[in-house]
Design a protein around this motif. Structure first.
Motif, PDB file in Angstrom:
ATOM      1  N   GLU A   1       0.827  -1.093  -0.060  1.00 36.17           N
ATOM      2  CA  GLU A   1      -0.022   0.015   0.108  1.00 36.17           C
ATOM      3  C   GLU A   1       0.857   1.327  -0.152  1.00 36.17           C
ATOM      4  OE1 GLU A   1      -2.662  -0.135   3.443  1.00 36.17           O
ATOM      5  OE2 GLU A   1      -3.990  -1.553   2.257  1.00 36.17           O
ATOM      6  N   ASN A   2       1.982   1.105   0.414  1.00 36.23           N
ATOM      7  CA  ASN A   2       2.906   2.280   0.673  1.00 36.23           C
ATOM      8  C   ASN A   2       4.088   2.197  -0.100  1.00 36.23           C
ATOM      9  OD1 ASN A   2       1.039   3.450   2.583  1.00 36.23           O
ATOM     10  ND2 ASN A   2       2.305   2.738   4.323  1.00 36.23           N
ATOM     11  N   VAL A   3       3.894   1.384  -1.188  1.00 36.58           N
ATOM     12  CA  VAL A   3       5.114   1.207  -2.251  1.00 36.58           C
ATOM     13  C   VAL A   3       4.896   1.854  -3.375  1.00 36.58           C
ATOM     14  CG1 VAL A   3       6.460  -0.539  -3.386  1.00 36.58           C
ATOM     15  CG2 VAL A   3       5.810  -1.006  -1.105  1.00 36.58           C
ATOM     16  N   THR A   4       6.006   2.692  -3.911  1.00 40.74           N
ATOM     17  CA  THR A   4       5.763   3.597  -5.102  1.00 40.74           C
ATOM     18  C   THR A   4       6.798   2.745  -6.009  1.00 40.74           C
ATOM     19  OG1 THR A   4       5.418   5.468  -4.208  1.00 40.74           O
ATOM     20  CG2 THR A   4       6.131   5.377  -6.491  1.00 40.74           C
ATOM     21  N   PHE A   5       6.100   2.058  -6.986  1.00 44.56           N
ATOM     22  CA  PHE A   5       7.172   1.278  -8.102  1.00 44.56           C
ATOM     23  C   PHE A   5       7.340   2.193  -9.215  1.00 44.56           C
ATOM     24  CE2 PHE A   5       4.664  -2.186  -6.130  1.00 44.56           C
ATOM     25  CZ  PHE A   5       5.802  -3.118  -5.783  1.00 44.56           C
ATOM     26  N   ALA A   6       8.627   2.505  -9.586  1.00 43.80           N
ATOM     27  CA  ALA A   6       8.887   3.493 -10.622  1.00 43.80           C
ATOM     28  C   ALA A   6      10.105   2.963 -11.285  1.00 43.80           C
ATOM     29  CB  ALA A   6       9.077   4.874  -9.999  1.00 43.80           C
ATOM     30  N   ASP A   7       9.991   3.538 -12.553  1.00 41.41           N
ATOM     31  CA  ASP A   7      11.374   3.325 -13.738  1.00 41.41           C
ATOM     32  C   ASP A   7      12.375   4.405 -13.158  1.00 41.41           C
ATOM     33  OD1 ASP A   7      12.893   4.342 -15.999  1.00 41.41           O
ATOM     34  OD2 ASP A   7      11.824   2.495 -16.773  1.00 41.41           O
ATOM     35  N   HIS A   8      13.725   3.618 -12.898  1.00 38.10           N
ATOM     36  CA  HIS A   8      14.796   4.423 -12.430  1.00 38.10           C
ATOM     37  C   HIS A   8      16.057   3.954 -13.118  1.00 38.10           C
ATOM     38  CE1 HIS A   8      17.970   6.240  -9.762  1.00 38.10           C
ATOM     39  NE2 HIS A   8      17.312   7.191  -9.997  1.00 38.10           N
ATOM     40  N   SER A   9      16.985   4.506 -13.516  1.00 35.34           N
ATOM     41  CA  SER A   9      18.335   3.880 -14.161  1.00 35.34           C
ATOM     42  C   SER A   9      19.250   4.533 -13.269  1.00 35.34           C
ATOM     43  CB  SER A   9      18.401   4.346 -15.633  1.00 35.34           C
ATOM     44  OG  SER A   9      19.768   4.006 -15.765  1.00 35.34           O
ATOM     45  N   LEU A  10      20.157   3.565 -12.728  1.00 35.49           N
ATOM     46  CA  LEU A  10      21.283   3.827 -11.803  1.00 35.49           C
ATOM     47  C   LEU A  10      22.409   4.329 -12.605  1.00 35.49           C
ATOM     48  CD1 LEU A  10      21.085   0.790  -9.373  1.00 35.49           C
ATOM     49  CD2 LEU A  10      20.424   3.010  -9.024  1.00 35.49           C
TER      50      LEU A  10
END
Length: 263
Positions: free
Chosen positions: A179-188
């Motif tokens: 519920e408190n997780v934001t899944f997001a595209d991110h490149s290291l």
């Protein structure tokens, strides 16, 4: 030329991934995508976006398991959680989250320690297919035995089966965990820090990077972490010979848990 073309066309940067592992992945992609040469694969990827999506699955290796290396999670419970309790709210970054096994593992641990409700978790990856799988939270039923054993060894406090139900041909994990997780595209490799965090967990990701990219990634984590924040790495990863070796202190060296050094 292939990875350079991918970067120019799609802005996915694999140029600083280690050559040996990349070569293995590309050879698999050649076979699975029915191409005889790398040049043929490059042409296919550049002219067919769906072919790039397919190639991405081979270049990123979305493989993980829940409570992988149980001693790592046991060390989080015993040595990191007591510090996390002192904060009124928490932000945790799971970098390179793949299909979400580590996200759900951390969520279960935080739930059992009474911290999940006040924690925001950022789960990031460059693979959109993996992120979709992580959002769904459905894992193969035949893996539950291994996951259960890992959970028990990590110090789990309940029956692991309490957290999932058999559905859709797999194990569907409780939605309250994310519920408190934001899944997001991110490149290291190309993106910057997006939030201040208290704990960063990035495991079995940097082993595929060369030294330059490893230093970049450790710099991102150092910048993201709050004063005296915590960093967790994979069992075969180290900061000892990086540019940031003196910027972190070992908290549990064998389990690869570190703490940001005071400045």
């Amino acid at each position: 030329m292939l990875v350079e073309a991918v970067y120019l066309k799609y802005n996915y940067d694999f140029r600083d991934y280690t050559g040996a592992s990349q070569k293995r992945r590309v050879l698999v992609a050649l076979r699975e995508m029915d191409c005889d040469t790398v040049s043929e694969l490059q042409a296919k990827v550049l002219h067919q976006p769906e072919a790039f999506s397919q190639l991405l699955q081979y270049l990123t290796i979305p493989v993980s398991e829940m409570f992988r290396d149980p001693e790592y999670f046991a060390a989080i419970r015993s040595q990191v959680v007591p510090f996390l309790r002192t904060y009124p709210s928490l932000k945790i970054w799971v970098a390179g989250c793949s299909t979400g096994e580590e996200v759900y593992s951390l969520a279960i641990l935080l739930h059992e320690e009474g911290l999940l409700e006040r924690t925001m978790i950022y789960a990031t990856d460059i693979n959109p297919v993996s992120l979709d799988a992580a959002r769904r939270g459905v894992f193969p039923l035949d893996r539950m035995r291994l996951f259960t054993e890992n959970y028990q060894k990590s110090g789990g406090k309940r029956a692991f089966s309490d957290y999932y139900t058999a559905a859709y041909g797999g194990a569907l994990f409780e939605r309250m965990l994310v519920e408190n997780v934001t899944f997001a595209d991110h490149s290291l490799a190309t993106d910057s820090v997006f939030s201040e965090t208290h704990f960063v967990s990035c495991r079995n990701v940097m082993i595929y990077f060369n030294r330059r990219l490893q230093n970049r990634v450790l710099g991102l984590f150092h910048e993201s972490l709050c004063h005296r924040g915590f960093l967790g790495l994979g069992s075969k990863e180290s900061i000892d010979f990086s540019s940031y070796a003196s910027r972190f202190e070992p908290l549990a060296r064998r389990e690869r848990l570190f703490r940001k050094a005071a400045e």
